[in-house]
Design a protein around this motif. Structure first.
Motif, PDB file in Angstrom:
ATOM      1  N   UNK A   1      44.827  44.793  53.337  1.00 50.31           N
ATOM      2  CA  UNK A   1      46.041  45.364  52.727  1.00 50.31           C
ATOM      3  C   UNK A   1      45.667  46.468  51.752  1.00 50.31           C
ATOM      4  N   UNK A   2      46.069  47.705  52.060  1.00 53.14           N
ATOM      5  CA  UNK A   2      45.758  48.836  51.208  1.00 53.14           C
ATOM      6  C   UNK A   2      46.675  48.849  49.982  1.00 53.14           C
ATOM      7  N   UNK A   3      46.100  49.184  48.830  1.00 49.38           N
ATOM      8  CA  UNK A   3      46.850  49.243  47.577  1.00 49.38           C
ATOM      9  C   UNK A   3      46.623  50.591  46.896  1.00 49.38           C
ATOM     10  N   UNK A   4      47.685  51.167  46.351  1.00 55.27           N
ATOM     11  CA  UNK A   4      47.513  52.383  45.571  1.00 55.27           C
ATOM     12  C   UNK A   4      47.143  51.998  44.140  1.00 55.27           C
ATOM     13  N   UNK A   5      47.037  52.983  43.264  1.00 58.80           N
ATOM     14  CA  UNK A   5      46.617  52.708  41.884  1.00 58.80           C
ATOM     15  C   UNK A   5      47.571  51.735  41.200  1.00 58.80           C
ATOM     16  N   UNK A   6      48.881  51.908  41.420  1.00 58.92           N
ATOM     17  CA  UNK A   6      49.858  51.012  40.805  1.00 58.92           C
ATOM     18  C   UNK A   6      49.707  49.586  41.326  1.00 58.92           C
ATOM     19  N   UNK A   7      49.384  49.455  42.606  1.00 56.71           N
ATOM     20  CA  UNK A   7      49.167  48.133  43.187  1.00 56.71           C
ATOM     21  C   UNK A   7      47.978  47.433  42.559  1.00 56.71           C
ATOM     22  N   UNK A   8      46.897  48.171  42.318  1.00 56.68           N
ATOM     23  CA  UNK A   8      45.720  47.598  41.670  1.00 56.68           C
ATOM     24  C   UNK A   8      46.048  47.185  40.241  1.00 56.68           C
ATOM     25  N   UNK A   9      46.814  48.016  39.541  1.00 56.05           N
ATOM     26  CA  UNK A   9      47.184  47.694  38.159  1.00 56.05           C
ATOM     27  C   UNK A   9      48.086  46.460  38.105  1.00 56.05           C
ATOM     28  N   UNK A  10      48.972  46.310  39.083  1.00 59.79           N
ATOM     29  CA  UNK A  10      49.818  45.122  39.143  1.00 59.79           C
ATOM     30  C   UNK A  10      48.969  43.890  39.431  1.00 59.79           C
ATOM     31  N   UNK A  11      48.014  44.038  40.323  1.00 57.84           N
ATOM     32  CA  UNK A  11      47.119  42.925  40.671  1.00 57.84           C
ATOM     33  C   UNK A  11      46.311  42.482  39.457  1.00 57.84           C
ATOM     34  N   UNK A  12      45.917  43.440  38.629  1.00 55.11           N
ATOM     35  CA  UNK A  12      45.095  43.139  37.455  1.00 55.11           C
ATOM     36  C   UNK A  12      45.820  42.256  36.443  1.00 55.11           C
ATOM     37  N   UNK A  13      47.146  42.212  36.511  1.00 54.54           N
ATOM     38  CA  UNK A  13      47.917  41.397  35.580  1.00 54.54           C
ATOM     39  C   UNK A  13      47.956  39.925  35.978  1.00 54.54           C
ATOM     40  N   UNK A  14      47.506  39.636  37.189  1.00 56.87           N
ATOM     41  CA  UNK A  14      47.545  38.264  37.688  1.00 56.87           C
ATOM     42  C   UNK A  14      46.323  37.482  37.216  1.00 56.87           C
ATOM     43  N   UNK A  15      46.413  36.162  37.164  1.00 57.14           N
ATOM     44  CA  UNK A  15      45.248  35.351  36.794  1.00 57.14           C
ATOM     45  C   UNK A  15      44.208  35.358  37.899  1.00 57.14           C
ATOM     46  N   UNK A  16      42.937  35.368  37.512  1.00 61.10           N
ATOM     47  CA  UNK A  16      41.862  35.260  38.493  1.00 61.10           C
ATOM     48  C   UNK A  16      41.817  33.830  39.015  1.00 61.10           C
ATOM     49  N   UNK A  17      41.028  33.595  40.062  1.00 61.62           N
ATOM     50  CA  UNK A  17      40.905  32.238  40.594  1.00 61.62           C
ATOM     51  C   UNK A  17      40.322  31.294  39.553  1.00 61.62           C
ATOM     52  N   UNK A  18      39.381  31.791  38.757  1.00 66.08           N
ATOM     53  CA  UNK A  18      38.819  30.937  37.704  1.00 66.08           C
ATOM     54  C   UNK A  18      39.894  30.544  36.695  1.00 66.08           C
ATOM     55  N   UNK A  19      40.775  31.506  36.368  1.00 66.85           N
ATOM     56  CA  UNK A  19      41.862  31.198  35.443  1.00 66.85           C
ATOM     57  C   UNK A  19      42.852  30.225  36.068  1.00 66.85           C
ATOM     58  N   UNK A  20      43.122  30.405  37.371  1.00 71.10           N
ATOM     59  CA  UNK A  20      44.009  29.476  38.063  1.00 71.10           C
ATOM     60  C   UNK A  20      43.414  28.072  38.098  1.00 71.10           C
ATOM     61  N   UNK A  21      42.101  28.002  38.325  1.00 71.64           N
ATOM     62  CA  UNK A  21      41.454  26.680  38.333  1.00 71.64           C
ATOM     63  C   UNK A  21      41.550  26.024  36.961  1.00 71.64           C
ATOM     64  N   UNK A  22      41.431  26.847  35.900  1.00 71.40           N
ATOM     65  CA  UNK A  22      41.577  26.314  34.557  1.00 71.40           C
ATOM     66  C   UNK A  22      42.980  25.759  34.337  1.00 71.40           C
ATOM     67  N   UNK A  23      43.991  26.496  34.837  1.00 68.20           N
ATOM     68  CA  UNK A  23      45.360  26.012  34.737  1.00 68.20           C
ATOM     69  C   UNK A  23      45.537  24.722  35.523  1.00 68.20           C
ATOM     70  N   UNK A  24      44.913  24.681  36.706  1.00 67.67           N
ATOM     71  CA  UNK A  24      44.993  23.483  37.534  1.00 67.67           C
ATOM     72  C   UNK A  24      44.416  22.277  36.804  1.00 67.67           C
ATOM     73  N   UNK A  25      43.266  22.486  36.169  1.00 68.91           N
ATOM     74  CA  UNK A  25      42.643  21.387  35.432  1.00 68.91           C
ATOM     75  C   UNK A  25      43.580  20.864  34.351  1.00 68.91           C
TER      76      UNK A  25
END
Length: 202
Positions: free
Chosen positions: A113-137
C-alpha cells in the motif's frame, strides 16, 4: 565504488527490504554527519533502520519486493527508513523531521500500500506494536477474564481480539490507518471490527 560493490549494496538492501513491513522515503538537505548519526541512533532505538544510498541502486534493490511501487519517489538526496514493525519507522522519521527541518518526509509504503507524506505522518500518530503489546499487558492485568464490550451490537473487543490484532500487526495497522483517515471501511472486515473496537476502548 566498483560494479561488484554496487551489486553487493543492492543485494544487501534487497534482502533487508524483504524482512520489512514499512518503508519511509525521506529527503535530506544539508544534514551534517553528526545529525545523520543522531538520526540513525534514534532509528535503532525504535527498532528501525536508516540508510542513505544512491537512487539508482535503491530502485534496483526494490525489485522483487512488495515496495517496488516506491521507485518514482527516489529523486534528489533520498534515504530509506524501514522497520519490521508497521509503524516504528514512520514514528521515528516523523519525530525527527518535526525537530529538524533538514529532513523531509517524501512518502512510503506499508506492504504494497503506497502512502504519500500525509499518510506517513498519519501512520506515525498510531501506537507501535510494542506500545500495543504494552496496552495489551495492562488490559489483561486489569480486565482479567472480561468477555469484552459491545461495538455495533456485537461483542468485538476483548483480550482474544486484541491479541489477534497485535499478532496480525500489518493488517491491523492498515485498518487503523484507514480508520484514522475517515474511510468508510466495510464492517465485515475482521481487521476493522477488532481494531475499531480496540481504538474506542484502549
Amino acid at each position: 565504488m566498483d560494479r561488484s560493490q554496487k551489486q553487493k549494496v543492492v543485494e544487501l538492501l534487497n534482502q533487508s527490504l524483504q524482512t520489512k513491513s514499512l518503508v519511509v522515503i525521506t529527503r535530506q538537505s544539508g544534514l551534517s554527519a553528526g545529525e545523520t548519526a543522531d538520526l540513525r541512533r534514534k532509528m535503532r532505538a525504535a527498532d528501525a533502520t536508516f540508510k542513505v544510498t544512491k537512487n539508482r541502486l535503491a530502485r534496483l534493490a526494490l525489485k522483487g519486493t512488495q515496495f517496488e511501487g516506491l521507485a518514482d519517489m527516489f529523486k534528489g538526496p533520498t534515504a530509506i527508513a524501514s522497520s519490521a514493525d508497521p509503524v516504528a519507522a514512520a514514528k521515528a522519521a516523523v519525530d525527527y523531521a518535526n525537530q529538524n527541518e533538514k529532513l523531509e518526509i517524501v512518502g512510503g509504503a506499508m506492504g504494497s500500500k503506497m502512502l504519500d507524506a500525509d499518510g506517513i505522518k498519519a501512520l506515525a500518530k498510531l501506537p507501535s506494536l510494542n506500545e500495543l503489546r504494552g496496552k495489551l499487558d495492562r488490559i489483561v492485568a486489569l480486565e482479567g477474564t472480561r468477555r469484552g464490550v459491545f461495538f455495533g451490537g456485537d461483542a468485538a473487543f476483548g483480550p482474544k481480539n486484541i491479541i489477534w490484532s497485535v499478532e496480525h500487526g500489518h493488517q491491523a495497522a492498515i485498518s487503523i490507518h484507514r480508520y484514522c483517515q475517515g474511510e468508510d471501511v466495510a464492517q465485515s472486515d475482521p481487521n476493522t471490527q477488532h481494531v475499531e473496537a480496540a481504538l474506542r476502548n484502549l
